[in-house]
Design an enzyme around this catalytic site. Structure first.
Site, PDB file in Angstrom:
ATOM      1  CB  CYS A   1      34.284  38.716  42.383  1.00  0.00           C
ATOM      2  SG  CYS A   1      34.540  40.384  41.824  1.00  0.00           S
TER       3      CYS A   1
ATOM      4  CD  GLU B   1      37.847  36.948  44.889  1.00  0.00           C
ATOM      5  OE1 GLU B   1      37.144  36.707  45.900  1.00  0.00           O
ATOM      6  OE2 GLU B   1      37.455  36.781  43.721  1.00  0.00           O
TER       7      GLU B   1
END
Length: 274
Positions: A55, A158
Site C-alpha cells: 500500500c 495496489e
DNA sequence: CCAGACGTTGTT
DNA sequence: GTCTGG
DNA sequence: CCAGACGTTGTT
DNA sequence: GTCTGG
C-alpha cells in the site's frame, strides 16, 4: 501439491519458498511449500515466483467533519485538507489518535519519522511497518507501544505486476464508508526550527487469499468495534487485532492515471473493464 | 569506548 | 533513543 | 507507490 | 541504477 498445469493455483494460490526469489522453479516446483505470499508466473521458459505490492497510495476525498462523526473523534480544531483521491508518501493525511480519553482527528505527514531521527530523509520509505516485526524494529517499536493510530481512507491502491505491465487496483469496504487502516503515529522535533512534525505509517500484513492475485501484502484493517482497543489497548491486545482475518473487501481495476500524483480527481476511482 | 544503523517493497 | 559492530 | 531527475560555478 | 519529490 501445486503443478504447472494448475492454472487456478497459478493465479490465486500463494506459496512460501525455501530458495532465492526469482529462481526458475520448473525443476523445483514439486518442492514448493504451499502456504503464503508468492504467485507462480509462467515465463514460457519455466515458472518463476513473483511477489506482489504494498500500500503506497490511497484515496481520502472526505471532509474533516465526516471523519470526526464516523470515528467519534474531536475534529473542530483540525486543519481542513482538500479532498484527496491520490494520497502519496509524504502527503498530508488525517489520522485518529487517542491520548487519555481524548480521541481526535489530526493532520500528519505520511511516512514515519522516529523521534530520534536527525532529519526526514528516510520518511518516504517508512510508509509501511510490517506487523510481524513492528514491536521490535527501532524505527517503529516506540510508536507501536505508545502511539497507535487509525488511518482512514475511502480505499487503497495496489499495482498488480505482470511481466511487462503494472495495473492499478482500488480496494474498498463492501459495507463501511471507510477503510480503517491500523497505523503508527510519531512526533518529531525538527532540531533546526524546533517545530514539531507528526508522521504516520500503515501497519501491514500478508494479503488475504481473495486479494492474493493482485499483491501479497495489505494493510491491517480495523473493525469499528475494535477502534478503542487499537488506540489504547495493551501491545498484546494490539497483537490480537493484527491477527484477525479481515473480510468484506472489494477490489477492482482502475486507470493508470493514478500513477501520476498530479492526477487527483474522482475519475481515479472509476472501474476499468479488465 | 565511538561510529553507524535504525525500513519496506520488489528486483535479479 | 538504543542496539550492533569494530 | 510512481515519475522524473541524475551538474557545476558563480551570480543576484 | 538510484535518489528525490509528490
Amino acid at each position: 501439491m501445486l503443478g504447472p498445469s494448475d492454472s487456478a493455483a497459478r493465479t490465486s494460490a500463494r506459496f512460501v519458498c525455501d530458495f532465492e526469489p526469482g529462481t526458475l522453479i520448473s525443476a523445483l516446483i514439486g518442492e514448493v511449500r504451499v502456504g503464503a505470499c508468492h504467485t507462480v508466473v509462467d515465463t514460457g521458459a519455466g515458472y518463476r515466483l513473483r511477489v506482489g505490492f504494498m500500500c503506497g497510495r490511497y484515496a481520502l476525498p472526505v471532509d474533516r467533519d465526516a471523519l470526526g462523526i464516523y470515528y467519534e473523534a474531536w475534529a473542530r480544531d483540525t486543519a481542513e485538507l482538500a479532498p484527496n483521491f491520490n494520497v502519496a508518501p509524504t502527503s498530508s493525511a488525517y489520522v485518529v489518535d487517542e491520548k487519555g480519553e481524548n480521541r481526535k482527528l489530526r493532520v500528519v505527514s505520511w511516512g514515519l519519522v522516529p523521534r530520534w531521527a536527525k532529519d526526514t530523509s528516510m520518511q518516504a520509505k517508512m510508509i509501511n511497518a510490517r506487523s510481524e516485526t513492528v514491536s521490535e524494529k527501532p524505527t517503529f517499536r516506540d510508536s507501536f507501544k505508545e502511539s497507535r493510530c487509525i488511518i482512514p481512507a475511502l480505499g487503497w491502491y495496489e499495482w498488480q505486476r505482470a511481466e511487462t505491465s503494472k495495473t492499478p487496483f482500488f480496494h474498498k469496504m463492501d459495507s463501511e464508508p471507510f477503510v480503517s487502516m491500523a497505523g503508527l503515529l510519531s512526533a518529531w522535533k525538527n532540531p533546526s526550527t524546533e517545530e514539531w512534525l507528526f508522521t504516520c505509517a500503515i501497519v501491514t500484513r500478508p494479503a488475504i487469499d481473495s486479494l492474493a492475485y493482485i499483491h501479497d501484502r495489505m494493510p491491517v484493517l480495523l473493525e469499528p468495534k475494535d477502534f478503542s482497543l487499537w488506540l489504547h489497548g495493551t501491545t498484546s491486545e494490539a497483537d490480537a487485532l493484527i491477527l484477525k482475518q479481515p473480510s468484506g473487501i472489494q477490489a477492482y481495476e482502475v486507470s493508470s492515471l493514478v500513477n501520476a500524483t498530479k492526477n487527483n480527481d474522482p475519475t481515479l476511482l472509476t472501474p476499468v473493464n479488465g
